[in-house]
Design a protein around this motif. Structure first.
Motif, mmCIF file in Angstrom:
data_model
loop_
_atom_site.group_PDB
_atom_site.id
_atom_site.type_symbol
_atom_site.label_atom_id
_atom_site.label_comp_id
_atom_site.label_asym_id
_atom_site.label_seq_id
_atom_site.Cartn_x
_atom_site.Cartn_y
_atom_site.Cartn_z
ATOM 1 N N ASP A 1 0.820 -1.215 0.000
ATOM 2 C CA ASP A 1 0.000 0.000 0.000
ATOM 3 C C ASP A 1 0.858 1.271 0.000
ATOM 4 O O ASP A 1 0.343 2.364 0.245
ATOM 5 C CB ASP A 1 -0.938 0.016 1.202
ATOM 6 N N ALA B 1 -0.517 7.706 6.441
ATOM 7 C CA ALA B 1 -1.511 6.772 5.905
ATOM 8 C C ALA B 1 -1.095 5.330 6.145
ATOM 9 O O ALA B 1 -1.934 4.468 6.465
ATOM 10 C CB ALA B 1 -1.710 7.025 4.411
ATOM 11 N N ALA C 1 -3.060 2.843 9.175
ATOM 12 C CA ALA C 1 -3.670 1.572 8.768
ATOM 13 C C ALA C 1 -3.188 0.405 9.609
ATOM 14 O O ALA C 1 -3.838 -0.651 9.642
ATOM 15 C CB ALA C 1 -3.364 1.307 7.294
ATOM 16 N N ARG C 2 -2.069 0.582 10.307
ATOM 17 C CA ARG C 2 -1.472 -0.504 11.083
ATOM 18 C C ARG C 2 -1.535 -0.277 12.586
ATOM 19 O O ARG C 2 -1.630 -1.218 13.360
ATOM 20 C CB ARG C 2 -0.003 -0.681 10.655
ATOM 21 N N ASP D 1 0.216 6.465 15.166
ATOM 22 C CA ASP D 1 0.017 7.597 14.256
ATOM 23 C C ASP D 1 -0.380 8.840 15.049
ATOM 24 O O ASP D 1 0.147 9.939 14.818
ATOM 25 C CB ASP D 1 -1.054 7.259 13.228
#
Length: 387
Positions: A31, A312, A316-317, A322
């Protein structure tokens, strides 16, 4: 630091390919392509703005040298200050052997510091110092001569770049209340002129401004969206390696470079000569824009560029990591902005002085976010080695 302004695409392509696989054999980030593509666009936009700023600076310098006056000197100084805003944010694109500071890269000609003034021009007590006042040894002062002299004989023997221009526009900063105050008459030949070799001083200033434009044009071209260059190789290469380089730039600037060399050294030594822009008293903006550049890369935003950043991939993880990274990036910017101006006065006094406490707080904030950048890299299966 290297001093050659020519960028050789083949060399940078080889360096980029040689770096692949440095993530311990981890699979590519499936990704990651949008993040890499957006980064390339962001870097090009930022360098393009820096180039425009350098071109405006050169135009203002040409006008000043042709018609020296208090007004044209002030215009040139304002153009220098304006040009530093975009360039300061580009410092995060260093530290991974890219076009700016890889083999043949011009970083040492663009932004090297600290500068030993006597290498260039007169200083208090030494009226005949420097290349400008040595016509027998240096009959001409073109950009090739200056590039060849840059850092010759010592790292502080800086002959080119932003800080050479800064010194030639402001002169030494000898007061606690403001920047340097070089008179415009240093560039007036004949009646009314001050200092010697006014024409040579003007030649030096215009030559170094021209070289600055050349060097920034070369770096900007290396990131252009068309053609075969560093950018085209990076976006087509291993995504994890590309992200590694992004994180290495962020972490290296946040840690050893900005919180260390650019801030902690001055804090420890309490010496004006250790601050980044000591002639113009613009160090507070240098530090802020460096810190802003780190945030730009993480969130994928600069000017009109607004796309997926490293955030991003992290969100997502691990949404909590983040959030932690973004909180620290905002905190470091706030801490930097809280440092009283001018920076060279904030580093003085004992450790309970408000200025020193603010500087130390900003240093600690930048160091903390550097540690979190390493956490981000680990999350993405990437190893980065920071000093």
């Amino acid at each position: 630091m290297t001093r050659t302004s020519a960028l050789v695409p083949g060399i940078f392509t080889a360096l980029l390919l040689a770096g692949c696989g440095s993530s311990g054999g981890a699979p590519p980030l499936d990704d990651g392509q949008p993040t890499v593509d957006n980064y390339a666009a962001l870097v090009h936009a930022n360098y393009s703005d820096a180039l425009v700023g350098a071109q405006a600076l050169k135009a203002a310098i040409d006008t000043f040298v042709a018609t020296p006056s208090a007004a044209t000197l002030n215009a040139a100084r304002q153009a220098w200050l304006a040009s530093r805003e975009a360039y300061g944010q580009t410092e995060v694109y260093r530290f991974y052997d890219g076009p700016i500071d890889g083999v043949g890269g011009p970083e040492g000609q663009i932004n090297a510091w600290p500068l030993d003034e006597v290498f260039i021009d007169y200083v208090v007590g030494l009226p005949t110092a420097g290349m400008i006042n040595s016509p027998a040894m240096f009959p001409t002062l073109g950009k090739e001569i200056l590039a060849g002299r840059n850092e010759q004989g010592g790292e502080k023997n800086i002959a080119t770049g932003y800080h050479a221009v800064e010194f030639l526009l402001w002169g030494q900063d000898t007061t606690a209340t403001g920047p340097g105050s070089r008179p415009f008459t240093d560039y007036v030949a004949g009646v009314g002129g001050t200092a010697a070799n006014q024409d040579r001083r003007g030649q030096y200033l215009t030559s170094v401004a021209e070289l600055l434009v050349d060097d920034l044009q070369a770096v900007t071209s290396a990131w252009a969206p068309a053609g075969t260059n560093y950018r085209s190789t990076m976006v087509a290469g291993d995504r994890r390696e590309a992200v590694r380089r992004m994180l290495l730039g962020m972490g290296s600037l946040s840690g050893a470079e900005l919180s260390g060399e650019r801030m902690r050294t001055a804090y420890d030594n309490k010496d004006q000569e250790d601050e980044h822009s000591c002639f113009s008293d613009n160090t507070h903006r240098d530090i802020y824009n460096n810190a802003l550049g780190i945030r730009n890369v993480y969130v994928g935003q600069y000017g009109s560029i607004d796309g997926p950043g490293i955030d991003a991939l992290v969100a997502a993880r691990d949404a909590a990591l983040d959030a932690k990274m973004k909180t620290q990036l905002d905190a470091s910017l706030a801490a930097v902005q809280a440092i009283p101006m001018p920076f060279d006065q904030s580093i003085l006094g004992d450790d309970t002085a408000p200025g020193r406490m603010a500087v130390l707080s900003a240093i600690q904030a930048l160091q903390a976010q550097a540690e979190t950048i390493v956490e981000v890299a680990t999350l993405l299966g990437i190893k980065i080695n920071l000093e």
